[in-house]
Design an enzyme around this catalytic site. Structure first.
Site, PDB file in Angstrom:
ATOM      1  N   GLY A  75      83.661-106.818 -86.029  1.00 22.91           N
ATOM      2  CA  GLY A  75      84.809-107.713 -85.892  1.00 22.91           C
ATOM      3  C   GLY A  75      86.127-107.031 -85.576  1.00 22.91           C
ATOM      4  N   ASN A  78      87.416-106.804 -82.640  1.00 21.57           N
ATOM      5  CA  ASN A  78      88.104-107.704 -81.701  1.00 21.57           C
ATOM      6  C   ASN A  78      88.695-108.909 -82.428  1.00 21.57           C
ATOM      7  OD1 ASN A  78      87.955-106.914 -78.720  1.00 21.57           O
ATOM      8  ND2 ASN A  78      85.914-106.397 -79.488  1.00 21.57           N
ATOM      9  N   LEU A  86      76.565-111.678 -80.390  1.00 22.79           N
ATOM     10  CA  LEU A  86      75.462-111.153 -79.589  1.00 22.79           C
ATOM     11  C   LEU A  86      74.298-112.118 -79.416  1.00 22.79           C
ATOM     12  CD1 LEU A  86      75.610-107.434 -80.813  1.00 22.79           C
ATOM     13  CD2 LEU A  86      76.839-108.517 -78.929  1.00 22.79           C
ATOM     14  N   ASN A 109      84.686-114.927 -73.493  1.00 23.47           N
ATOM     15  CA  ASN A 109      83.888-113.815 -74.011  1.00 23.47           C
ATOM     16  C   ASN A 109      84.535-112.494 -73.614  1.00 23.47           C
ATOM     17  OD1 ASN A 109      81.496-112.474 -75.073  1.00 23.47           O
ATOM     18  ND2 ASN A 109      80.890-112.100 -72.944  1.00 23.47           N
ATOM     19  N   HIS A 133      83.581-108.636 -72.761  1.00 24.38           N
ATOM     20  CA  HIS A 133      82.433-107.788 -72.415  1.00 24.38           C
ATOM     21  C   HIS A 133      82.938-106.365 -72.153  1.00 24.38           C
ATOM     22  CE1 HIS A 133      78.458-106.775 -71.060  1.00 24.38           C
ATOM     23  NE2 HIS A 133      79.019-106.117 -70.063  1.00 24.38           N
ATOM     24  N   ASP A 166      77.286-113.516 -68.630  1.00 28.11           N
ATOM     25  CA  ASP A 166      78.431-112.735 -68.131  1.00 28.11           C
ATOM     26  C   ASP A 166      78.841-113.160 -66.717  1.00 28.11           C
ATOM     27  OD1 ASP A 166      78.555-111.253 -70.520  1.00 28.11           O
ATOM     28  OD2 ASP A 166      77.072-109.832 -69.770  1.00 28.11           O
TER      29      ASP A 166
HETATM   30  C1  GAR Z   1      82.567-105.082 -78.497  1.00 31.28           C
HETATM   31  O1  GAR Z   1      82.579-103.851 -77.823  1.00 31.28           O
HETATM   32  C2  GAR Z   1      82.300-106.215 -77.529  1.00 31.28           C
HETATM   33  O2  GAR Z   1      82.898-106.022 -76.288  1.00 31.28           O
HETATM   34  C3  GAR Z   1      80.803-106.157 -77.423  1.00 31.28           C
HETATM   35  O3  GAR Z   1      80.362-105.932 -78.742  1.00 31.28           O
HETATM   36  C4  GAR Z   1      81.360-105.170 -79.446  1.00 31.28           C
HETATM   37  C5  GAR Z   1      81.685-105.887 -80.737  1.00 31.28           C
HETATM   38  O4  GAR Z   1      82.576-105.134 -81.522  1.00 31.28           O
HETATM   39  N1  GAR Z   1      80.266-107.363 -76.859  1.00 31.28           N
HETATM   40  C6  GAR Z   1      79.239-107.390 -76.016  1.00 31.28           C
HETATM   41  O5  GAR Z   1      78.608-106.398 -75.703  1.00 31.28           O
HETATM   42  C7  GAR Z   1      78.873-108.767 -75.466  1.00 31.28           C
HETATM   43  N2  GAR Z   1      77.988-108.652 -74.367  1.00 31.28           N
HETATM   44  P1  GAR Z   1      83.460-105.823 -82.664  1.00 31.28           P
HETATM   45  O6  GAR Z   1      82.506-106.609 -83.561  1.00 31.28           O
HETATM   46  O7  GAR Z   1      84.042-104.652 -83.402  1.00 31.28           O
HETATM   47  O8  GAR Z   1      84.502-106.680 -82.023  1.00 31.28           O
END
Ligand code: GAR
Length: 223
Positions: free
Chosen positions: A17, A19, A110, A127, A129, A170
């Site tokens: 989390g 982001n 995910l 989203n 990515h 995506d």
């Molecule tokens: C992030 O790097 C995000 O961009 C990626 O998962 C990570 C989650 O980190 N998402 C994907 O790969 C989606 N296809 P977080 O839980 O620390 O935000």
């Protein structure tokens, strides 16, 4: 003075989390002024992002997808998989409706979402990515795997993309992108961290502010 209209936004997560934290911080600092975070929903009850939500006082929910049954030969029973997916999405929609969410942010969420789900929210799901779409994206590209693929290919520039979500993985309209240099000696973990710091945590709050401000503006025009 008239109170600013804030778009109720649900953030969907699966893990750490960071982001989500960038969004929480951007709301506190005032960088995001047209959205409020009305719910954090995780498909994983142990996600640390749920703790971040609790600390920030945001209502949090867990909606977990049940595993599909296996056929006698060990392969996944596709009928049961579709059934479990539909159940999962029904529950998700129920939570979203109960919170009054108008906009959905997938911030490291995910789980796969079907066309049935994405069609309910046209240009209302965004989203993040961790690559420059259309590179290293689509089925199977998530989390660290994206950075492993970028390093294996040998690209010198990568980055992150925020886009609307439609039925193509995506594949929805791009909202913002930011490039990040790959450096000599990068590991997938080091690159992942740099992409987060330099790109993801910057463009995700910006994109949420852009989309929610647009929604608030078009609502005001239509009044
Ligand atoms: C992030 O790097 C995000 O961009 C990626 O998962 C990570 C989650 O980190 N998402 C994907 O790969 C989606 N296809 P977080 O839980 O620390 O935000």
């Amino acid at each position: 003075m008239e109170k600013k209209r804030r778009i109720k936004t649900a953030v969907l997560i699966s893990g750490g989390g960071t982001n989500l934290q960038a969004l929480i911080d951007a709301v506190s600092s005032g960088e995001i002024e047209h959205a409020e975070l009305c719910a954090v929903i995780s498909d994983n009850k142990d996600a640390y992002g749920l703790v971040r939500a609790e600390k920030a006082g945001i209502p949090r929910y867990t909606v977990e997808k049940r595993k599909a049954e296996r056929n006698p030969d060990g392969s996944v029973n596709t009928e049961d998989r579709a059934l479990k997916q539909a159940e999962f999405e029904r529950e998700l929609v129920g939570v979203l409706e109960s919170t009054g969410a108008e906009l959905i942010v997938l911030a490291g969420f995910l789980a796969i979402l079907s066309e049935d789900f994405t069609k309910r929210y046209p240009e209302r799901i965004i989203n993040i990515h961790p690559s420059l779409i259309p590179s290293f994206c689509g089925k199977g590209y998530y989390g660290l795997k994206v950075h492993e693929a970028a390093l294996a290919y040998g690209v010198k520039v990568t980055g992150a993309t925020v886009h609307f979500v439609n039925e193509i993985p995506d594949g929805g309209r791009i909202i913002l992108q930011k490039a990040v240099y790959v450096k000599e000696g990068d590991t997938p973990e080091i690159l992942q961290r740099r992409v987060m710091e330099e790109a993801e945590w910057v463009i995700l709050p910006k994109a949420l502010e852009m989309v929610s401000a647009d929604m608030a503006k078009s609502e005001a025009l239509n009044r």
